[in-house]
Motif scaffolding. Structure first.
Motif, PDB file in Angstrom:
ATOM      1  N   HIS A 171       0.797  -1.232   0.000  1.00  0.00           N
ATOM      2  CA  HIS A 171       0.000   0.000   0.000  1.00  0.00           C
ATOM      3  C   HIS A 171       0.830   1.283   0.000  1.00  0.00           C
ATOM      4  O   HIS A 171       0.275   2.368  -0.143  1.00  0.00           O
ATOM      5  CB  HIS A 171      -0.944   0.015   1.208  1.00  0.00           C
ATOM      6  CG  HIS A 171      -0.236   0.071   2.530  1.00  0.00           C
ATOM      7  ND1 HIS A 171       0.230  -1.070   3.166  1.00  0.00           N
ATOM      8  CD2 HIS A 171       0.104   1.125   3.321  1.00  0.00           C
ATOM      9  CE1 HIS A 171       0.823  -0.708   4.299  1.00  0.00           C
ATOM     10  NE2 HIS A 171       0.757   0.604   4.415  1.00  0.00           N
ATOM     11  N   VAL A 172       2.143   1.173   0.139  1.00  0.00           N
ATOM     12  CA  VAL A 172       2.979   2.386   0.195  1.00  0.00           C
ATOM     13  C   VAL A 172       3.520   2.767  -1.186  1.00  0.00           C
ATOM     14  O   VAL A 172       4.418   3.594  -1.295  1.00  0.00           O
ATOM     15  CB  VAL A 172       4.148   2.224   1.194  1.00  0.00           C
ATOM     16  CG1 VAL A 172       3.619   1.985   2.598  1.00  0.00           C
ATOM     17  CG2 VAL A 172       5.089   1.096   0.774  1.00  0.00           C
ATOM     18  N   PHE A 173       2.955   2.172  -2.250  1.00  0.00           N
ATOM     19  CA  PHE A 173       3.400   2.462  -3.611  1.00  0.00           C
ATOM     20  C   PHE A 173       2.261   3.019  -4.451  1.00  0.00           C
ATOM     21  O   PHE A 173       1.084   2.803  -4.178  1.00  0.00           O
ATOM     22  CB  PHE A 173       3.906   1.186  -4.295  1.00  0.00           C
ATOM     23  CG  PHE A 173       5.150   0.601  -3.703  1.00  0.00           C
ATOM     24  CD1 PHE A 173       6.397   1.018  -4.127  1.00  0.00           C
ATOM     25  CD2 PHE A 173       5.074  -0.377  -2.729  1.00  0.00           C
ATOM     26  CE1 PHE A 173       7.549   0.467  -3.595  1.00  0.00           C
ATOM     27  CE2 PHE A 173       6.218  -0.931  -2.183  1.00  0.00           C
ATOM     28  CZ  PHE A 173       7.457  -0.507  -2.616  1.00  0.00           C
ATOM     29  N   ASP A 174       2.644   3.745  -5.509  1.00  0.00           N
ATOM     30  CA  ASP A 174       1.686   4.223  -6.506  1.00  0.00           C
ATOM     31  C   ASP A 174       2.250   3.889  -7.893  1.00  0.00           C
ATOM     32  O   ASP A 174       3.285   4.436  -8.279  1.00  0.00           O
ATOM     33  CB  ASP A 174       1.489   5.740  -6.366  1.00  0.00           C
ATOM     34  CG  ASP A 174       0.564   6.298  -7.448  1.00  0.00           C
ATOM     35  OD1 ASP A 174      -0.300   5.523  -7.923  1.00  0.00           O
ATOM     36  OD2 ASP A 174       0.728   7.476  -7.812  1.00  0.00           O
ATOM     37  N   PRO A 175       1.607   3.020  -8.666  1.00  0.00           N
ATOM     38  CA  PRO A 175       0.455   2.181  -8.288  1.00  0.00           C
ATOM     39  C   PRO A 175       0.915   1.036  -7.385  1.00  0.00           C
ATOM     40  O   PRO A 175       2.086   0.651  -7.436  1.00  0.00           O
ATOM     41  CB  PRO A 175      -0.038   1.659  -9.634  1.00  0.00           C
ATOM     42  CG  PRO A 175       1.193   1.605 -10.482  1.00  0.00           C
ATOM     43  CD  PRO A 175       2.022   2.791 -10.067  1.00  0.00           C
ATOM     44  N   PRO A 176       0.016   0.481  -6.548  1.00  0.00           N
ATOM     45  CA  PRO A 176       0.414  -0.612  -5.654  1.00  0.00           C
ATOM     46  C   PRO A 176       0.774  -1.866  -6.452  1.00  0.00           C
ATOM     47  O   PRO A 176       0.034  -2.250  -7.358  1.00  0.00           O
ATOM     48  CB  PRO A 176      -0.843  -0.861  -4.807  1.00  0.00           C
ATOM     49  CG  PRO A 176      -1.692   0.352  -4.992  1.00  0.00           C
ATOM     50  CD  PRO A 176      -1.377   0.879  -6.360  1.00  0.00           C
ATOM     51  N   PRO A 177       1.898  -2.490  -6.144  1.00  0.00           N
ATOM     52  CA  PRO A 177       2.224  -3.765  -6.797  1.00  0.00           C
ATOM     53  C   PRO A 177       1.366  -4.877  -6.198  1.00  0.00           C
ATOM     54  O   PRO A 177       0.664  -4.670  -5.205  1.00  0.00           O
ATOM     55  CB  PRO A 177       3.698  -3.961  -6.454  1.00  0.00           C
ATOM     56  CG  PRO A 177       3.865  -3.254  -5.146  1.00  0.00           C
ATOM     57  CD  PRO A 177       2.933  -2.076  -5.192  1.00  0.00           C
TER      58      PRO A 177
END
Length: 259
Positions: A171-177
């Motif tokens: 959840h700490v990424f954009d987009p989430p992996p």
């Protein structure tokens, strides 16, 4: 939407958690070189924390032109320090005459290739701190006997000490992996040269793991070409062998090839 598609095409998932970025930037040991190359900085969340390191000499390499423009505008300290291009195609020996450290939130689709390039340039890169797909990070740090222990494990551990630092959630990424990530630190050990033919060592390791469920004697048939090996080591499976045993195996294979 087009921007998100472009990120996915490049294998990029941009980190948005400042604490994690700070911990990656400060994951180096105190004796790490001040000269650092960040691979794939994207929008610069890790870059800002690397720039805050005392005495840092930071360069970044980014393949995405949109990210390059963003970095140029938002990070004036990087003027003349941004390399637009593909890290995997860079001639590091022409670009760097002194040892440097490597950092990055590495694109999943080329992370193994990045590690192989680091191994090839191990005399220039004494430390690396980076984020990988969790599976890759665990494989690199895995000990002999582990199910995840493989080619990268052996080749990196031959020349580097590996520390698995922490796990990073989706959840700490954009987009989430779709998978978790793991941050590792690799530090060059004292082995300048393995006590064997290093090219053959790499070939033996890769060939052994190509058929990891078979015994060494069976998996090495393409190299041995009809020669009959003897010894308990040939009855083992590749994941049972540490670096020292693969060195021993390489020397015995060379002996057989020279007969």
């Amino acid at each position: 939407m087009e921007k998100v598609r472009a990120k996915k095409a490049l294998g990029q998932h941009f980190l948005k958690d400042e604490t994690i970025a700070y911990n990656i930037a400060n994951g180096f040991l105190p004796d790490a070189p001040k000269q650092i190359l960040e691979i794939g900085p994207g929008m610069g969340i890790l870059t800002k924390h690397l720039l805050n390191r005392e005495g840092v000499d930071l360069q970044v390499v980014e393949i995405d032109n949109e990210s390059v423009q963003y970095l140029s505008f938002n990070f004036p300290k990087l003027t003349g320090r941004i390399i637009e291009g593909d890290f995997l195609k860079m001639n590091l020996r022409q670009m760097f005459t002194q040892p440097f450290a490597v950092a990055g939130n590495f694109p999943y689709n080329i992370s193994s290739q990045i590690l192989f390039k680091i191994i090839e340039n191990r005399d220039l890169i004494p430390q690396m701190v980076g984020m990988f797909q969790k599976e890759v990070a665990e494989r690199v740090a895995a000990p002999p006997g582990s199910k995840t222990y493989g080619i990268l494990s052996v080749l990196l551990q031959a020349y580097y000490d590996i520390d698995y630092l922490f796990t990073v959630h989706e959840h700490v990424f954009d987009p989430p992996p779709k998978v978790k990530s793991g941050v590792i630190r690799i530090v060059r050990n004292n082995v300048e040269h393995l006590p064997c033919d290093e090219k053959l060592f790499t070939q033996v390791v890769k060939t052994s793991f190509n058929q990891r469920r078979k015994t060494i004697s069976n998996s090495l048939k393409p190299i041995l070409q009809g020669r009959k090996p003897q010894g308990n080591i040939y009855l083992m499976r590749p994941e049972q062998l540490g670096v020292a045993q693969f060195v021993e195996l390489t020397n015995d294979v060379q002996r057989l090839l020279e007969q």
